[in-house]
Motif scaffolding. Sequence first.
Motif, PDB file in Angstrom:
ATOM      1  N   THR A 116      74.937  65.564  -2.011  1.00 39.52           N
ATOM      2  CA  THR A 116      73.629  65.259  -1.436  1.00 39.52           C
ATOM      3  C   THR A 116      73.352  66.003  -0.138  1.00 39.52           C
ATOM      4  OG1 THR A 116      74.573  63.325  -0.306  1.00 39.52           O
ATOM      5  CG2 THR A 116      73.576  62.964  -2.481  1.00 39.52           C
ATOM      6  N   ALA A 117      74.401  66.453   0.556  1.00 38.66           N
ATOM      7  CA  ALA A 117      74.183  67.156   1.829  1.00 38.66           C
ATOM      8  C   ALA A 117      75.433  67.911   2.250  1.00 38.66           C
ATOM      9  CB  ALA A 117      73.773  66.181   2.933  1.00 38.66           C
ATOM     10  N   LEU A 118      75.238  69.040   2.913  1.00 38.27           N
ATOM     11  CA  LEU A 118      76.303  69.771   3.608  1.00 38.27           C
ATOM     12  C   LEU A 118      75.989  69.710   5.092  1.00 38.27           C
ATOM     13  CD1 LEU A 118      76.617  70.973   0.672  1.00 38.27           C
ATOM     14  CD2 LEU A 118      77.506  73.028   1.812  1.00 38.27           C
ATOM     15  N   GLU A 119      76.917  69.203   5.853  1.00 32.27           N
ATOM     16  CA  GLU A 119      76.733  69.015   7.290  1.00 32.27           C
ATOM     17  C   GLU A 119      77.707  69.908   8.053  1.00 32.27           C
ATOM     18  OE1 GLU A 119      76.766  65.241  10.443  1.00 32.27           O
ATOM     19  OE2 GLU A 119      77.817  65.104   8.518  1.00 32.27           O
ATOM     20  N   ALA A 120      77.205  70.649   9.022  1.00 32.52           N
ATOM     21  CA  ALA A 120      78.039  71.521   9.856  1.00 32.52           C
ATOM     22  C   ALA A 120      77.832  71.120  11.312  1.00 32.52           C
ATOM     23  CB  ALA A 120      77.683  72.984   9.637  1.00 32.52           C
TER      24      ALA A 120
END
Length: 366
Positions: free
Chosen positions: A4-8
Amino acid sequence: MKITALEAVPYAIPYTHPLKFASGEVHTADHVLIRIHTDEGVVGTADAPPRPYTYGETQTSIVEVVENVFAPHIIGMDPLDREKIHAVMQRTIHNQVAKGAVDIALWDIAGTSLGTPVHKLLGGWTDSMRVSHMLGFKPAQELLDEALRFGEEYGITTFKLKVGRRPLGLDIEACEVLRAGLGDDVEIYLDANRGWTANEAMEVLRRTDGLGLTLLEEPNDAKEAMGRRRLVEQSPIPVVGDESVPTAGDASRELLSGGCTAICIKTARSGFTEAKEILGLCTGLGVDVTMGNQIDTQVGSIATVTFGAAHRATSARAGELSNFLDMSDDLLADPITITDGRIFVRDEPGVGAGIDEDKLAHYRQN
């Protein structure tokens, strides 16, 4: 299960003292924490350590490529479909550290969702790795004092000496002082980070003959092909490719063309998937491997232990796992300990890199 999401998340933690070596020096761990979220609530975690003076990646570039180049295509995919996700990332050249962190986070999701430690999924050879400690640019006596302290406090008996200084006598003296002060039972090997020419490296090998040095890593730039191959042919000890072999293709080229006779694997730049490809190449050709350090945090170090302990070949030598001791703090909720010169894998689902959210909030950069 769907992504649902890639967070950096960029963050910065100061080192207790500058770390100096031939290709640069660092004062702060300006890293990026990568998180992959899924619709089932499982989150994969990994650390991305930029090394602009080595690979060209920066904290800003890693955030940009993960969130704005990879994420739009990876969101909605099954996190277990790693081959499909890698095909997406391979459309973008270079950016090995960013790709490696995404891969480790995917493996973390796989282990967590299956209720299995990732080191078991990777191979499960053993439950710990011996630790090698890296010694940076310092006067010879200070290097010896540090090595003796790490031997006494942590039981470490393998040391990687950063070399590549001029005049050459500084590094030769360090080798001599360390061998005299540590005795013959302690392993010492060298890493020049491309700091010498091939001829300078051969001179150092000549003048340190008899000291029992075991490896010489990246003595000169591998792009200096003729000098490098002449050095490899004449070296009495294995010449290790590191910066010159970030991918399986690079490792194949350097080994088959005579650019090195051993390979340093760094999960921070290859992830676990490509690290397995590099390892398979090396074991098939019968060359030694080492597990290297990207000046990793504890989050990165536990990933290295997870991969290194999973395989017979990568656990045969001590891994470079102690640089987190040079940091003033860390993000890992359950800190790493070094016991009798070893670090143990996490016997829990996934990689075992649980994050202290308060510390992340304190050190994050946005």
